[in-house]
Design a protein around this motif. Structure first.
Motif, mmCIF file in Angstrom:
data_model
loop_
_atom_site.group_PDB
_atom_site.id
_atom_site.type_symbol
_atom_site.label_atom_id
_atom_site.label_comp_id
_atom_site.label_asym_id
_atom_site.label_seq_id
_atom_site.Cartn_x
_atom_site.Cartn_y
_atom_site.Cartn_z
ATOM 1 N N SER A 75 1.022 -1.254 0.043
ATOM 2 C CA SER A 75 -0.047 -0.142 0.047
ATOM 3 C C SER A 75 0.758 1.087 -0.068
ATOM 4 O O SER A 75 0.521 2.349 -0.504
ATOM 5 C CB SER A 75 -1.093 0.142 1.346
ATOM 6 O OG SER A 75 -1.808 -1.240 1.354
ATOM 7 N N GLN A 79 1.091 4.060 -2.974
ATOM 8 C CA GLN A 79 0.886 5.487 -2.546
ATOM 9 C C GLN A 79 1.769 6.546 -3.078
ATOM 10 O O GLN A 79 1.849 7.354 -3.607
ATOM 11 C CB GLN A 79 0.677 5.806 -1.272
ATOM 12 C CG GLN A 79 0.167 7.157 -0.623
ATOM 13 C CD GLN A 79 -1.195 7.559 -1.306
ATOM 14 O OE1 GLN A 79 -1.859 6.857 -1.670
ATOM 15 N NE2 GLN A 79 -1.293 8.675 -1.549
ATOM 16 N N ASN A 96 -6.996 3.430 0.113
ATOM 17 C CA ASN A 96 -6.417 2.383 0.494
ATOM 18 C C ASN A 96 -7.848 1.467 0.856
ATOM 19 O O ASN A 96 -8.323 1.511 2.224
ATOM 20 C CB ASN A 96 -5.563 2.306 1.573
ATOM 21 C CG ASN A 96 -4.776 0.881 1.824
ATOM 22 O OD1 ASN A 96 -5.715 0.010 1.575
ATOM 23 N ND2 ASN A 96 -3.780 0.882 2.535
#
Length: 198
Positions: A75, A79, A96
């Motif tokens: 994640s 990002q 997310n």
């Protein structure tokens, strides 16, 4: 036998979640949890529904936390990629899904904890630790931080559940047979999950 959705509706779940995106995610999650709850009810007819509800929601909360931790590196990488390619403003529009799911599940768990009048300090500790896990770069206590906003949502769900339990109608209350079992169940599930990931 009542469904999990029925119990949560009696606790006021639909007044707690009012945004369209939240209600869609809630509907999807409840469909899954209803099926799981019915399966558990048929396997454990000797247990009361309050214990089964508490156990299932605790297990679901722990699974959401585990999934969040397992996907943390991916994640963060995603990002970072969004920020590098789209810029910080546009990257902020992406969410997310594991974070979103964990927040939703935790709010439902807190609703159940409040309805069953679980210990406030225990609930407050888990609200804070879950918020810190969701947003490790931020601190709770600062009103503008996402961690603090989420912690407040968790506590709001707890209070919402407590309010529903104080209504005069017996159907608004789902009571566990042994309220002190929560800590033992939670510790046991944590140990099981640690063994799987360890």
């Amino acid at each position: 036998m009542s469904s999990l959705s029925h119990y949560l509706t009696e606790m006021g779940v639909h007044t707690l979640f009012c945004h369209q995106a939240e209600t869609h995610s809630l509907k999807t999650l409840l469909a899954h949890l209803d099926a799981e709850f019915a399966r558990i009810q048929s396997m454990r007819p000797d247990k009361n529904d309050a214990d089964l509800l508490l156990g299932l929601m605790t297990k679901t909360h722990l699974a959401a936390l585990e999934q969040l931790q397992l996907t943390e590196d991916k994640s963060e990488a995603m990002q970072t990629l969004f920020v590098q390619t789209l810029g910080a403003d546009h990257a902020g529009r992406f969410t997310n899904q594991y974070q979103t799911d964990c927040i939703l599940v935790t709010r439902l768990w807190m609703l159940v904890l409040g309805n069953q009048n679980m210990d406030f300090s225990y609930v407050a500790e888990h609200a804070e630790s879950t918020a810190a896990l969701l947003f490790p770069e931020e601190k709770t206590g600062l009103s503008h931080s996402r961690a603090e906003q989420v912690r407040r949502q968790f506590m709001q769900a707890y209070y919402h559940g407590q309010s529903a339990s104080q209504l005069p109608s017996e159907q608004n209350q789902v009571r566990p047979s042994v309220p002190g079992k929560l800590k033992a169940i939670y510790r046991w599930l944590q140990q099981v999950l640690r063994r799987k990931t360890g």
